[in-house]
Design an enzyme around this catalytic site. Structure first.
Site, short mmCIF file in Angstrom:
data_model
loop_
_atom_site.label_atom_id
_atom_site.label_comp_id
_atom_site.label_asym_id
_atom_site.label_seq_id
_atom_site.Cartn_x
_atom_site.Cartn_y
_atom_site.Cartn_z
N GLU A 44 64.17 7.39 -22.28
CA GLU A 44 63.92 8.97 -22.06
C GLU A 44 63.66 9.89 -23.45
O GLU A 44 64.34 9.71 -24.25
CB GLU A 44 65.10 9.49 -21.21
CG GLU A 44 64.67 11.06 -20.88
CD GLU A 44 65.84 11.38 -19.87
OE1 GLU A 44 67.02 11.03 -20.10
OE2 GLU A 44 65.52 12.28 -18.98
N LYS A 119 60.40 12.86 -13.32
CA LYS A 119 61.78 12.36 -12.70
C LYS A 119 62.12 13.44 -11.51
O LYS A 119 61.71 14.51 -11.45
CB LYS A 119 62.77 13.12 -14.08
CG LYS A 119 63.89 12.94 -13.92
CD LYS A 119 64.57 13.25 -15.10
CE LYS A 119 66.21 12.83 -15.09
NZ LYS A 119 66.78 13.51 -16.62
N CYS A 161 66.76 8.10 -15.97
CA CYS A 161 68.37 8.70 -16.35
C CYS A 161 69.19 8.88 -15.31
O CYS A 161 69.65 8.21 -14.44
CB CYS A 161 67.93 9.94 -17.32
SG CYS A 161 69.24 10.15 -18.21
O1 KGT Z 1 67.22 16.81 -22.70
C1 KGT Z 1 66.66 15.97 -23.46
O2 KGT Z 1 66.38 16.21 -24.92
C2 KGT Z 1 66.31 14.48 -22.87
N1 KGT Z 1 66.55 14.42 -21.42
C3 KGT Z 1 68.03 14.27 -20.93
O3 KGT Z 1 68.78 13.89 -21.96
C4 KGT Z 1 68.23 14.06 -19.77
C5 KGT Z 1 68.24 15.62 -18.94
S1 KGT Z 1 69.34 16.68 -20.04
N2 KGT Z 1 69.67 13.70 -19.61
C6 KGT Z 1 70.25 13.14 -18.50
O4 KGT Z 1 69.24 13.02 -17.28
C7 KGT Z 1 71.39 12.45 -18.76
C8 KGT Z 1 72.27 12.11 -17.24
C9 KGT Z 1 73.32 11.91 -17.67
O5 KGT Z 1 73.94 11.74 -18.59
C10 KGT Z 1 74.52 11.33 -16.34
O6 KGT Z 1 73.91 11.13 -15.46
O7 KGT Z 1 75.51 11.29 -16.64
#
Ligand code: KGT
Length: 287
Positions: A44, A119, A161
């Site tokens: 990601e 997503k 993710c």
């Molecule tokens: O924002 C960014 O730079 C990159 N994107 C992410 O890191 C994404 C959205 S904030 N992360 C997740 O979906 C973590 C899920 C997770 O950690 C869980 O389900 O526990």
């Protein structure tokens, strides 16, 4: 003898600067190709973690002026590799003015786009780490489609993710014939330590698919720490390859007869008594 169907998962520790991340991603994809992979999954946000202006980046990419899409096409073509390009910010194809989505693109070995998955589940969560609060919907709108695509290594279901916490999506992918499932991720260090392995192995066991879980694993701008532990999990739930932290290339072979054996000896798909209607609710879409 049939040619082996080798699969690769790439782990990165992406930073804010796109061009530097693309250099790293290219080097890791070259290693995957050298090791015989036919398809590789990037994590990601492989090209940008903590980028200051995702909306502009998304607009530029859509207009064909961004650095990422030409790089992707060229790299896939040069290496003769199918690539699942983790995620990058892109508006909907037909509405360039809309908010970006966290988009996972599949390109073939000639660099042509084959599928696009946006997503579905956005990470709007309070986590007890040094950031405490994640509001992915501030920057991104959610997708509205379940996506599978045929590749030379099998039928691929595409996820990202936080999606991995929503088994009904994976059930829908299995129902649509998925044999492999990509999960580019950037799990937090805290939630990853608690849940990551259970989730990716459970989704493999339930769907009897190969899970290609390509994670970010290290420290990013913010600072923000991701859990890593990229893995390839087979349809029985065994972890075939794994890397805790840092850049890495994992390669494993798809064993079609072992997958058929798992599905035949334990026919969970035929045993299913409750079918979840596969309509994506639009109620949660922002805007
Ligand atoms: O924002 C960014 O730079 C990159 N994107 C992410 O890191 C994404 C959205 S904030 N992360 C997740 O979906 C973590 C899920 C997770 O950690 C869980 O389900 O526990």
């Amino acid at each position: 003898m049939k040619e082996p169907l080798s699969l690769a998962v790439i782990q990165m520790v992406s930073q804010a600067e796109v061009s530097a991340n693309l250099v790293v991603a290219r080097r890791l994809l070259e290693q995957a190709a050298e090791r015989g992979a036919r398809l590789a999954v990037l994590p990601e946000n492989f090209a940008c973690m903590g980028h200051p202006d995702l909306a502009s980046l998304a607009r530029a990419e859509h207009a064909g002026h961004g650095p990422i899409l030409p790089w992707l096409r060229q790299t896939a073509r040069d290496l003769g590799l199918w690539v699942v390009a983790g995620t990058l910010p892109l508006p909907p194809d037909d509405r360039p003015g809309d908010k970006p989505r966290a988009c996972s693109l599949l390109v073939d070995d000639r660099g042509e786009r084959v599928a696009r998955y946006d997503k579905l589940h956005l990470f709007d969560v309070d986590v007890v780490d040094n950031r405490r609060r994640y509001r992915e919907s501030d920057d991104y709108a959610a997708g509205d489609q379940v996506v599978v695509a045929d590749t030379p290594v099998g039928r691929l279901g595409m996820t990202v993710c936080y999606d991995v916490r929503f088994p009904e999506l994976y059930g829908a992918l299995r129902a649509q014939g998925a044999e492999l499932i990509s999960v580019p991720a950037a799990f937090t260090a805290v939630t990853g330590a608690a849940h990551w392995h259970v989730l990716i192995r459970a989704r493999a066991i339930e769907t009897q698919c190969v899970m290609l879980a390509a994670a970010q694993g290290g420290v990013h701008p913010g600072p923000r720490e991701t859990f890593g532990h990229s893995a390839i999990v087979d349809p029985w739930g065994s972890v075939l390859a794994e890397q805790a932290q840092g850049e890495a290339v994992l390669v494993a072979e798809r064993d079609e007869s072992a997958q058929a054996q798992v599905r035949q000896s334990m026919p969970v798909q035929a045993h299913r008594r409750i079918s979840v209607a596969c309509a994506v609710t639009r109620a949660h879409l922002s805007e």
